[in-house]
Write a protein that holds these residues in place. Structure first.
Motif, PDB file in Angstrom:
ATOM      1  N   ALA B  25      92.277  54.721 -36.281  1.00  0.00           N
ATOM      2  CA  ALA B  25      91.870  53.994 -35.031  1.00  0.00           C
ATOM      3  C   ALA B  25      91.098  54.252 -34.860  1.00  0.00           C
ATOM      4  CB  ALA B  25      92.445  55.226 -34.200  1.00  0.00           C
ATOM      5  N   ALA B  26      89.966  54.956 -35.652  1.00  0.00           N
ATOM      6  CA  ALA B  26      88.178  55.017 -35.849  1.00  0.00           C
ATOM      7  C   ALA B  26      88.048  53.553 -36.295  1.00  0.00           C
ATOM      8  CB  ALA B  26      87.563  56.537 -36.367  1.00  0.00           C
ATOM      9  N   ILE B  27      88.909  53.781 -37.670  1.00  0.00           N
ATOM     10  CA  ILE B  27      87.896  52.814 -38.106  1.00  0.00           C
ATOM     11  C   ILE B  27      88.838  50.930 -37.761  1.00  0.00           C
ATOM     12  CG2 ILE B  27      88.185  51.200 -40.977  1.00  0.00           C
ATOM     13  CD1 ILE B  27      87.793  54.986 -41.312  1.00  0.00           C
ATOM     14  N   ILE B  29      89.017  50.435 -34.990  1.00  0.00           N
ATOM     15  CA  ILE B  29      88.098  49.524 -33.409  1.00  0.00           C
ATOM     16  C   ILE B  29      86.586  49.204 -33.489  1.00  0.00           C
ATOM     17  CG2 ILE B  29      86.138  50.331 -31.642  1.00  0.00           C
ATOM     18  CD1 ILE B  29      88.372  52.870 -31.256  1.00  0.00           C
ATOM     19  N   PRO B  30      85.288  49.444 -34.470  1.00  0.00           N
ATOM     20  CA  PRO B  30      84.454  48.573 -35.255  1.00  0.00           C
ATOM     21  C   PRO B  30      84.589  47.664 -36.153  1.00  0.00           C
ATOM     22  CG  PRO B  30      84.092  51.320 -35.800  1.00  0.00           C
ATOM     23  CD  PRO B  30      85.252  51.164 -35.488  1.00  0.00           C
ATOM     24  N   PHE B  31      85.883  47.995 -36.392  1.00  0.00           N
ATOM     25  CA  PHE B  31      86.276  46.367 -37.425  1.00  0.00           C
ATOM     26  C   PHE B  31      87.081  45.840 -37.545  1.00  0.00           C
ATOM     27  CE2 PHE B  31      84.525  50.487 -40.286  1.00  0.00           C
ATOM     28  CZ  PHE B  31      83.044  50.124 -39.699  1.00  0.00           C
ATOM     29  N   VAL B  33      87.648  42.760 -36.718  1.00  0.00           N
ATOM     30  CA  VAL B  33      86.650  41.903 -37.973  1.00  0.00           C
ATOM     31  C   VAL B  33      86.665  40.866 -37.611  1.00  0.00           C
ATOM     32  CG1 VAL B  33      85.356  42.305 -39.270  1.00  0.00           C
ATOM     33  CG2 VAL B  33      87.623  42.558 -39.887  1.00  0.00           C
ATOM     34  N   LEU B  43      93.083  40.659 -38.738  1.00  0.00           N
ATOM     35  CA  LEU B  43      92.688  41.421 -40.824  1.00  0.00           C
ATOM     36  C   LEU B  43      91.863  43.119 -39.743  1.00  0.00           C
ATOM     37  CD1 LEU B  43      92.467  40.461 -43.541  1.00  0.00           C
ATOM     38  CD2 LEU B  43      90.339  39.340 -42.849  1.00  0.00           C
ATOM     39  N   PRO B  45      90.226  46.145 -42.193  1.00  0.00           N
ATOM     40  CA  PRO B  45      90.768  46.867 -43.376  1.00  0.00           C
ATOM     41  C   PRO B  45      90.822  48.312 -43.386  1.00  0.00           C
ATOM     42  CG  PRO B  45      87.863  46.499 -42.821  1.00  0.00           C
ATOM     43  CD  PRO B  45      89.203  45.760 -42.291  1.00  0.00           C
ATOM     44  N   ILE B  49      94.132  52.518 -44.891  1.00  0.00           N
ATOM     45  CA  ILE B  49      93.934  53.875 -44.280  1.00  0.00           C
ATOM     46  C   ILE B  49      95.810  54.367 -44.589  1.00  0.00           C
ATOM     47  CG2 ILE B  49      93.548  55.550 -42.532  1.00  0.00           C
ATOM     48  CD1 ILE B  49      90.725  54.593 -44.227  1.00  0.00           C
ATOM     49  N   LEU B 159      96.802  42.939 -48.402  1.00  0.00           N
ATOM     50  CA  LEU B 159      95.102  42.073 -48.828  1.00  0.00           C
ATOM     51  C   LEU B 159      94.640  44.220 -48.307  1.00  0.00           C
ATOM     52  CD1 LEU B 159      94.181  38.888 -47.235  1.00  0.00           C
ATOM     53  CD2 LEU B 159      94.476  39.996 -50.357  1.00  0.00           C
ATOM     54  N   LEU B 163      92.679  45.834 -51.443  1.00  0.00           N
ATOM     55  CA  LEU B 163      91.764  45.431 -52.190  1.00  0.00           C
ATOM     56  C   LEU B 163      90.876  47.097 -51.788  1.00  0.00           C
ATOM     57  CD1 LEU B 163      90.692  41.796 -50.398  1.00  0.00           C
ATOM     58  CD2 LEU B 163      91.205  42.734 -52.899  1.00  0.00           C
ATOM     59  N   LEU B 164      91.375  47.750 -51.261  1.00  0.00           N
ATOM     60  CA  LEU B 164      90.408  48.902 -50.666  1.00  0.00           C
ATOM     61  C   LEU B 164      91.409  50.033 -50.946  1.00  0.00           C
ATOM     62  CD1 LEU B 164      89.429  49.135 -46.823  1.00  0.00           C
ATOM     63  CD2 LEU B 164      87.974  48.350 -49.536  1.00  0.00           C
TER      64      LEU B 164
ATOM     65  N   VAL C 155      88.408  60.279 -32.408  1.00  0.00           N
ATOM     66  CA  VAL C 155      88.130  59.310 -33.059  1.00  0.00           C
ATOM     67  C   VAL C 155      86.906  58.414 -32.749  1.00  0.00           C
ATOM     68  CG1 VAL C 155      87.973  56.528 -31.796  1.00  0.00           C
ATOM     69  CG2 VAL C 155      90.115  57.915 -33.351  1.00  0.00           C
ATOM     70  N   VAL C 159      83.921  56.945 -35.128  1.00  0.00           N
ATOM     71  CA  VAL C 159      83.492  55.707 -35.091  1.00  0.00           C
ATOM     72  C   VAL C 159      82.154  55.789 -35.233  1.00  0.00           C
ATOM     73  CG1 VAL C 159      82.935  54.415 -33.216  1.00  0.00           C
ATOM     74  CG2 VAL C 159      85.106  54.850 -33.700  1.00  0.00           C
ATOM     75  N   ARG C 186      85.891  44.079 -49.391  1.00  0.00           N
ATOM     76  CA  ARG C 186      85.598  45.812 -49.781  1.00  0.00           C
ATOM     77  C   ARG C 186      84.326  46.216 -49.744  1.00  0.00           C
ATOM     78  NH1 ARG C 186      87.050  44.624 -55.528  1.00  0.00           N
ATOM     79  NH2 ARG C 186      85.815  46.284 -55.900  1.00  0.00           N
ATOM     80  N   LEU C 189      84.234  49.822 -48.635  1.00  0.00           N
ATOM     81  CA  LEU C 189      84.662  51.030 -49.413  1.00  0.00           C
ATOM     82  C   LEU C 189      83.672  51.703 -48.981  1.00  0.00           C
ATOM     83  CD1 LEU C 189      86.997  51.589 -50.888  1.00  0.00           C
ATOM     84  CD2 LEU C 189      85.475  50.514 -52.775  1.00  0.00           C
TER      85      LEU C 189
END
Lengths: 560, 260, 257
Positions: B25-27, B29-31, B33, B43, B45, B49, B159, B163-164, C155, C159, C186, C189
């Motif tokens: 969830a945390a990644i 929210i800010p991303f 993108v 899309l 990233p 996770i 993707l 990629l990650l 969270v 964040v 990428r 990362l």
């Protein structure tokens, strides 16, 4: 509770973390455990609450009696509610989204009836001074408040033994004071406490102090005796109390209790001194002849429309070769100011100029070369699985050739003393080493100004000294240094110029000794002047450290 | 399958579930993108996770991915997708580790071309299963056509993961292993009695995902008809066609999961 | 940075029993779902708007205005293009633009936007604990609810950590906006790794802290939060069921999809 001949080796570890430790804690006693990083303090704590062996694989030997019970296979859960544990990392110990639910959480697990639960939640919150915070979200609390909440959550279970592992290490001075006050309160209530601490104030409250080194008990003595012998503190990488060091250094037989008492004695010895000699302690910090590097003009910044400003109308000029300390409590705006200085944050008002050019108009790569910024938590930047690659990341971003990158990495790692570790995995370095790695990864960019955000937090005294010596060496080589800190003695010993921030406003900007002479400002910002500096002021000399005063007195005595 | 229930008795696994959920969830929210279909998918990233956590935390990642998706929407965008998102992300967190450990003894740190091939297949399968459930659900509700959403989710998950995830795993897995924090170490030795059935389950899942993605696209665009869906309901949104047409495939998918 | 959508207030909506909130929101979802045309969606949107005002949550609508607008336009666009119109004005491959497609697209865009507004209403007036408690009362295992609460609490910390990492890497001259979009993925990362490692470092301590507080004890649990049923709950329950019923009937008899 007692341990006899307890040894422990972590699975995969080469050396034992504890070697034959004997320790007795009686009901109602407060025992403070001190030791350097990796001395075995945390391991000892884990043994006391059964994390070892129930969570940590490894080999455990010796006899362990907890709460009158011989332990063999018992797990953490078997002692839940009877042995309470509070760790340094308060974030990992809070699980709820409101203060009262946090305290009630453990009681719910034990099936305590709601009316009794309410009563115990209130009692626990009262013990740590968090009444009136019931509805607050823990995320909105300060560090000190969070740590007190973690203590309350344990207290609600009314444990027979409370173990606290460095409860104040991650806190600012205000938070430290709050938590120590709570400890003093628990002591008065007659609870049994084992506290691992770096603060000597904790030792002043204790019945006994246990010094650990390399997994062994070095000494176990009554607190009063311990406080008179600074050499034990030094062995265990704890900053000893100023007055004890002074008494020791000057060979005083009887202990000194207050700065005033010490001042009276020192004054006698300093009497036949000429007036002009007295200012020898410090040179003027104002290096007016040097070039202006950074100018901040009337910076203001608000994070949210209705919140009080994080910065209010702050102006600052920084010249080449300065060593400047940004002093202030958490939330005083010092980090915000520093982030504006290298263009990480855009002020809502005002401007920062680098050699006359607005810093925000400079491309990212050039900005990184102008002003380097070492973040407080080194783990917020380390991502490579080799020390070398971590340091090479920055120069590679600049688009340098691999040869030039290698040269820079070698120099940077050499400067922080990590060159021979270049193939290691940063994950397994100590906090102090990771901190130095973070500094190296910025040094490799060869910035002209280096901003360090609380570079000594979480380090033991020896590591703090090491880090500071590194920074001083860089400064002597011509680096302009801006250090964010809330540790008064660091400022006293190392900084030439201090900027004091309080609630986003600039309260003071000038030479360090002048700030320390301003009791009004220090009180307003709730800072404690180091004892030795106060002592110097009483005697009319300007000193930065105990050693300096001892030398001064010694010299005078010889003159006589 | 059994460890999905048994893991709740292990405190560390419960913590891993919460960590997976909050990291996811945390990644997110800010991303967030690039919104592809706002409110439904973007899309992101962060979708790498669940795959990474799956290899580290095993069953905890299945629950964690499912909950993390809901929690992410708790910070904006709580809506129709969440019920299907729960199931879809559960599969997305469950299938990678389970398929991998059925097919190979190797650590999920990719070394040679065979590792990469296997990893791609595993991730493709998990992404497909997730896309199938979410695409089907939202088409049934009539919010987004399957051939738009199903494909977007599939490609996006693929993707982000390709990629990650391999690079993340290369850095994180050895450390977790040395710290004793992988699910294999935490849960200890697990019974391997029903391995034969598990292969049947895997076969069913692979079949369901393959057929499902093809059929879903066909039904959604109207180019394919199946005998159990009548003529009259094929037009319009395709909600009925996709809903009924894919239902047997989803039953097979779930059956396969139970056997795994 | 404020992340949480919950509005700290004590309005009649906030005071409702959590189970009522969950059932109520479900009824609203049903109503929003059945609304087959803008004429049916708009009155519902008005009701939701009024409740948002009552719950003191209009600021959240403003905060999410671009999101809601995007949802509306994207849904409209997607369905206009991909609906199987009977008599398309224009057809090219899978794209069939026609009258019934556009009509349906408009209806769905309204429907979906209303749906999200209902979600916003729920989140503005319900704490995550209440949601977890409600799930528990409906029969969902307590540990699932607990993990949900804990994840929710963690969270903001992650964040913050992620944002801090972004800044730290920028300080080392790392330009996130460089390169094409594949490369940009990428670029995450160096951000994800430190956050992940930080989480790993904490895992053991968290498990230990949980067990020290009696997590996993076999005995029965009690709950600190007690919820009383009141008249407001009865009214809200009946109201939302009737609302769902009304829209169901309306859609059934007035036609929709």
């Amino acid at each position: 509770m007692y341990l006899r001949g307890v040894s422990f080796t972590y699975a995969g570890g080469a050396l034992p973390a504890l070697r034959g430790v004997d320790l007795v804690v009686r009901r109602g006693e407060m025992v403070v455990v001190m030791g350097a990083s990796r001395a075995g303090k945390s391991t000892l704590v884990k043994v006391l609450n059964r994390t070892i062996p129930s969570f940590q694989p490894g080999s455990l030997q010796g006899e362990i009696w907890l709460l009158g019970q011989r332990c063999e296979q018992e797990t953490v859960a078997d002692f839940a509610g009877r042995i309470g544990l509070v760790a340094q990392d308060f974030e990992a110990q809070l699980f709820s989204t409101s203060v009262e639910c946090e305290v009630a959480f453990a009681l719910e697990q034990f099936g305590v009836s709601p009316p009794e639960m309410r009563q115990r939640v209130h009692a626990a919150l009262r013990s740590v001074g968090l009444e009136g915070f019931e509805e607050r979200d823990p995320a909105t609390l300060s560090g000190g408040e969070k740590q007190r909440l973690a203590i309350a959550a344990m207290l609600a279970l009314e444990p027979e033994l409370l173990v606290l592992d460095e409860p104040t290490t991650d806190l600012d001075p205000l938070g430290k004071e709050e938590v120590l006050a709570v400890l003093a309160g628990l002591r008065r209530e007659g609870r049994t406490l084992v506290v691992v601490e770096h603060e000597t104030i904790a030792a002043e409250m204790a019945d006994r102090v246990v010094f650990l080194a390399e997994g062994r008990v070095l000494a176990d003595m009554p607190a009063q005796a311990a406080l008179r012998s600074p050499e034990w503190f030094r062995c265990c990488a704890v900053r000893p109390p100023d007055l004890a060091v002074l008494a020791h250094g000057l060979g005083w037989a009887e202990p000194v209790r207050s700065v005033e008492q010490a001042a009276a004695r020192v004054r006698e010895r300093l009497m036949p001194v000429q007036k002009d000699d007295r200012a020898a302690g410090q040179q003027q910090g104002e290096a007016s002849g040097h070039d202006v590097l950074l100018v901040a003009e009337k910076l203001s910044l608000r994070y949210e429309a209705h919140a009080p400003p994080a910065l209010a109308n702050v102006s600052l000029t920084i010249r080449t070769g300065e060593f400047l300390a940004l002093l202030g409590h958490n939330g005083s705006g010092k980090t915000t100011l520093a982030k504006c200085l290298n263009g990480l944050l855009r002020p809502s008002d005002g401007e920062v100029r680098w050699k006359g050019v607005p810093i925000l108009s400079i491309p990212l790569a050039e900005r990184a070369v102008a002003v380097g910024y070492v973040f407080q938590n080194p783990d917020h930047q380390i991502f490579a699985d080799r020390v070398w690659d971590e340091v090479a990341f920055g120069p590679r971003n600049l688009g340098l050739s691999e040869q030039a990158v290698a040269e820079r990495v070698r120099q940077a790692l050499g400067a922080v003393g990590l060159l021979e570790r270049c193939d290691d995995d940063p994950f397994w370095l100590t906090k102090g080493e990771r901190q130095r790695l973070a500094v190296a990864s910025l040094l490799a960019l060869e910035p002209q100004v280096l901003i360090l955000d609380e570079p000594t937090t979480g380090l033991d005294y020896n590591e703090q000294r090491q880090t500071m010596e590194l920074i001083c060496r860089l400064h002597r080589q011509g680096m302009t240094v801006i250090m964010i800190t809330h540790t008064a003695w660091l400022v006293a010993e190392y900084a030439e110029r201090v900027v004091l921030l309080h609630r986003g406003e600039l309260l003071f900007d000038g030479p360090t000794h002048e700030l320390f002479a301003r009791d009004d400002l220090m009180n307003a910002a709730r800072f404690r002047v180091p004892d030795i500096v106060r002592l110097g002021q009483r005697c009319g000399v300007r000193v930065r450290s105990v050693e300096e005063l001892v030398r001064m007195v010694g010299r005078r005595s010889e003159d006589r | 399958m059994r460890e999905l229930i048994a893991m709740w008795r292990n405190t560390r696994m419960v913590v891993f579930t919460a960590l997976t959920a909050s990291l996811y969830a945390a990644i997110l929210i800010p991303f967030k993108v690039l919104p592809i279909i706002p409110g439904v998918t973007e899309l992101r990233p962060a979708n790498a996770i669940p795959v990474v956590c799956s290899f580290l935390f095993g069953p905890a990642a299945a629950w964690g991915a499912a909950i993390g998706n809901v929690i992410g929407d708790f910070f904006g965008g709580f809506g129709p997708g969440d019920l299907f998102g729960f199931v879809g992300n559960f599969l997305y967190g469950f299938l990678p580790y389970r398929t991998w450990e059925l097919l190979t003894q190797r650590r999920p740190v990719l070394r040679g071309p065979m590792d990469w091939l296997l990893f791609t297949a595993v991730v493709g399968l998990a992404s497909g299963a997730c896309a199938l459930v979410i695409g089907w659900g939202l088409n049934v509700l009539g919010f987004v056509p399957f051939r738009v959403l199903g494909n977007i989710v599939w490609i996006n998950n693929m993707l982000a993961s390709m990629l990650l995830a391999p690079f993340l795993l290369a850095v994180v897995y050895p450390r977790a292993e040395r710290g004793g924090l992988t699910y294999g170490q935490v849960l200890g030795r697990r019974e391997t009695g029903r391995v034969g059935l598990a292969y049947v389950g895997l076969g069913l899942v692979v079949g369901a995902v393959g057929v499902g993605m093809w059929l879903g696209n066909g039904l959604s665009s109207g180019s394919v008809r199946v005998p159990w869906v009548g003529e009259g309901v094929a037009g319009g949104t395709g909600a009925w066609a996709v809903g009924l047409g894919l239902a047997p495939v989803l039953v097979v998918l779930l059956l396969g999961m139970v056997l795994l | 940075m404020k992340l949480s959508i919950y509005v700290v207030a004590n309005t009649p909506l906030h005071r409702l029993h959590p189970v009522v909130k969950v059932v109520g929101i479900f009824c609203f979802f049903v109503a929003a779902f059945t609304a087959g045309s803008p004429i049916q969606s708009l009155p519902l949107a008005a009701v939701v708007g009024a409740l948002l005002w009552l719950g003191g949550a209009l600021a959240n609508v403003w905060r999410f205005r671009w999101f809601l607008a995007l949802v509306f336009f994207m849904t409209f666009l997607v369905w206009s293009l991909f609906f199987h119109s009977e008599a398309p004005w224009f057809a090219w491959g899978p794209v069939r633009l026609g009258y019934d497609g556009v009509r349906f697209a408009l209806a769905t865009a309204c429907r979906l936007t209303t749906f999200f507004a209902v979600g916003l209403l729920f989140l503005s007036t319900t704490r995550v604990e209440e949601f977890a408690d409600a799930l528990g009362m409906i029969g969902v295992p307590a540990k699932l609810g607990f993990v949900m609460t804990l994840a929710f609490r963690l969270v903001p910390a992650f964040v913050d950590a992620a944002l801090s990492v972004v800044q730290a890497q920028r300080c080392r001259g790392f330009d996130f906006d460089r390169g094409n979009w594949l490369e940009r993925v990428r670029h995450y990362l160096p951000v994800i790794v430190p956050v992940f490692i930080g989480a790993l470092r904490r895992a053991d301590l968290m498990a230990m802290a949980l067990e020290a507080r009696g997590f996993q004890l076999p005995g029965p649990r009690t709950s600190y939060r007690t919820y009383a049923w009141g008249w407001g709950d009865a009214i809200a329950l009946v109201g939302s069921v009737m609302l769902a019923g009304t829209w169901l009937l309306w859609a059934r008899f007035a036609g929709g999809n």
